[in-house]
Design a protein around this motif. Structure first.
Motif, PDB file in Angstrom:
ATOM      1  N   MET A  15      18.480  36.301 -35.296  1.00  0.00           N
ATOM      2  CA  MET A  15      18.099  34.890 -35.313  1.00  0.00           C
ATOM      3  C   MET A  15      19.322  34.001 -35.526  1.00  0.00           C
ATOM      4  SD  MET A  15      15.724  33.140 -34.662  1.00  0.00           S
ATOM      5  CE  MET A  15      14.251  32.330 -35.050  1.00  0.00           C
ATOM      6  N   LYS A  16      20.247  34.430 -36.348  1.00  0.00           N
ATOM      7  CA  LYS A  16      21.462  33.650 -36.607  1.00  0.00           C
ATOM      8  C   LYS A  16      22.313  33.568 -35.335  1.00  0.00           C
ATOM      9  CE  LYS A  16      25.306  33.267 -39.772  1.00  0.00           C
ATOM     10  NZ  LYS A  16      26.016  33.822 -40.911  1.00  0.00           N
ATOM     11  N   ARG A  17      22.487  34.674 -34.641  1.00  0.00           N
ATOM     12  CA  ARG A  17      23.281  34.671 -33.407  1.00  0.00           C
ATOM     13  C   ARG A  17      22.589  33.856 -32.315  1.00  0.00           C
ATOM     14  NH1 ARG A  17      25.192  40.952 -33.037  1.00  0.00           N
ATOM     15  NH2 ARG A  17      26.707  40.847 -34.723  1.00  0.00           N
ATOM     16  N   LEU A  18      21.284  33.950 -32.211  1.00  0.00           N
ATOM     17  CA  LEU A  18      20.548  33.153 -31.214  1.00  0.00           C
ATOM     18  C   LEU A  18      20.693  31.657 -31.486  1.00  0.00           C
ATOM     19  CD1 LEU A  18      17.241  35.112 -30.640  1.00  0.00           C
ATOM     20  CD2 LEU A  18      18.996  34.620 -28.967  1.00  0.00           C
ATOM     21  N   SER A  19      20.618  31.266 -32.772  1.00  0.00           N
ATOM     22  CA  SER A  19      20.748  29.844 -33.085  1.00  0.00           C
ATOM     23  C   SER A  19      22.168  29.355 -32.785  1.00  0.00           C
ATOM     24  CB  SER A  19      20.363  29.569 -34.530  1.00  0.00           C
ATOM     25  OG  SER A  19      21.211  30.278 -35.406  1.00  0.00           O
ATOM     26  N   VAL A  20      23.178  30.146 -33.072  1.00  0.00           N
ATOM     27  CA  VAL A  20      24.563  29.765 -32.764  1.00  0.00           C
ATOM     28  C   VAL A  20      24.752  29.685 -31.246  1.00  0.00           C
ATOM     29  CG1 VAL A  20      26.967  30.520 -32.873  1.00  0.00           C
ATOM     30  CG2 VAL A  20      25.525  30.619 -34.924  1.00  0.00           C
ATOM     31  N   LEU A  21      24.213  30.672 -30.525  1.00  0.00           N
ATOM     32  CA  LEU A  21      24.311  30.662 -29.065  1.00  0.00           C
ATOM     33  C   LEU A  21      23.615  29.441 -28.478  1.00  0.00           C
ATOM     34  CD1 LEU A  21      25.236  32.214 -26.541  1.00  0.00           C
ATOM     35  CD2 LEU A  21      23.028  33.382 -26.574  1.00  0.00           C
ATOM     36  N   PHE A  22      22.459  29.095 -29.000  1.00  0.00           N
ATOM     37  CA  PHE A  22      21.737  27.910 -28.535  1.00  0.00           C
ATOM     38  C   PHE A  22      22.543  26.641 -28.813  1.00  0.00           C
ATOM     39  CE2 PHE A  22      18.972  24.334 -29.576  1.00  0.00           C
ATOM     40  CZ  PHE A  22      18.358  24.152 -28.356  1.00  0.00           C
ATOM     41  N   LEU A  23      23.077  26.517 -30.035  1.00  0.00           N
ATOM     42  CA  LEU A  23      23.840  25.313 -30.379  1.00  0.00           C
ATOM     43  C   LEU A  23      25.116  25.184 -29.535  1.00  0.00           C
ATOM     44  CD1 LEU A  23      23.457  25.204 -34.258  1.00  0.00           C
ATOM     45  CD2 LEU A  23      22.429  23.692 -32.557  1.00  0.00           C
ATOM     46  N   VAL A  24      25.794  26.293 -29.270  1.00  0.00           N
ATOM     47  CA  VAL A  24      26.998  26.254 -28.434  1.00  0.00           C
ATOM     48  C   VAL A  24      26.639  25.863 -27.005  1.00  0.00           C
ATOM     49  CG1 VAL A  24      28.803  27.692 -27.420  1.00  0.00           C
ATOM     50  CG2 VAL A  24      28.344  27.823 -29.862  1.00  0.00           C
ATOM     51  N   THR A  25      25.573  26.461 -26.478  1.00  0.00           N
ATOM     52  CA  THR A  25      25.129  26.114 -25.121  1.00  0.00           C
ATOM     53  C   THR A  25      24.733  24.642 -25.040  1.00  0.00           C
ATOM     54  OG1 THR A  25      24.328  28.373 -24.832  1.00  0.00           O
ATOM     55  CG2 THR A  25      23.531  26.727 -23.275  1.00  0.00           C
ATOM     56  N   PHE A  26      24.000  24.176 -26.058  1.00  0.00           N
ATOM     57  CA  PHE A  26      23.584  22.775 -26.097  1.00  0.00           C
ATOM     58  C   PHE A  26      24.806  21.855 -26.157  1.00  0.00           C
ATOM     59  CE2 PHE A  26      22.268  18.966 -28.435  1.00  0.00           C
ATOM     60  CZ  PHE A  26      21.272  18.511 -27.578  1.00  0.00           C
TER      61      PHE A  26
END
Length: 110
Positions: free
Chosen positions: A7-18
């Motif tokens: 979940m932590k990696r997914l949230s970081v990946l989402f924020l970077v993509t955003f």
């Protein structure tokens, strides 16, 4: 159990993509849309294909004829002007020839 996408990696990946997408939108706005808007706000023409901001030129500046005068009227006026020039040149040539003849007769009459 170690998972690749926590979940932590997914949230970081989402924020970077955003953040990258938002940065892309701002870059597109600043580099593509804004120059065209600035150009058109200044009363000029914007060509989005070549990215050129051009100053519109009045047809009167190109053709050197007054605004409201048609092509036929301008052509007639120019033709009248040329005929006047031809008439002046013909009159000057006739006067020159008459003077030559007068001088020739004066020389032959001596």
């Amino acid at each position: 159990m170690h998972r690749l996408l926590t979940m932590k990696r997914l949230s970081v990946l989402f924020l970077v993509t955003f953040a990258v997408l938002v940065g892309g939108v701002f870059a597109y706005q600043a580099l593509v849309v804004a120059p065209g808007e600035r150009c058109e706000a200044g009363g000029r023409w914007w060509d989005p294909g070549s990215g050129i901001c051009a100053q519109p030129i009045s047809i009167a500046e190109i053709t050197k004829r007054p605004i409201g005068q048609s092509r036929a009227e301008a052509s007639d006026a120019k033709n009248r002007e040329l005929l006047e020039i031809e008439d002046r040149l013909a009159a000057a040539k006739a006067a020159r020839n008459a003077e030559v003849e007068r001088q020739r007769e004066a020389l032959l009459g001596q």
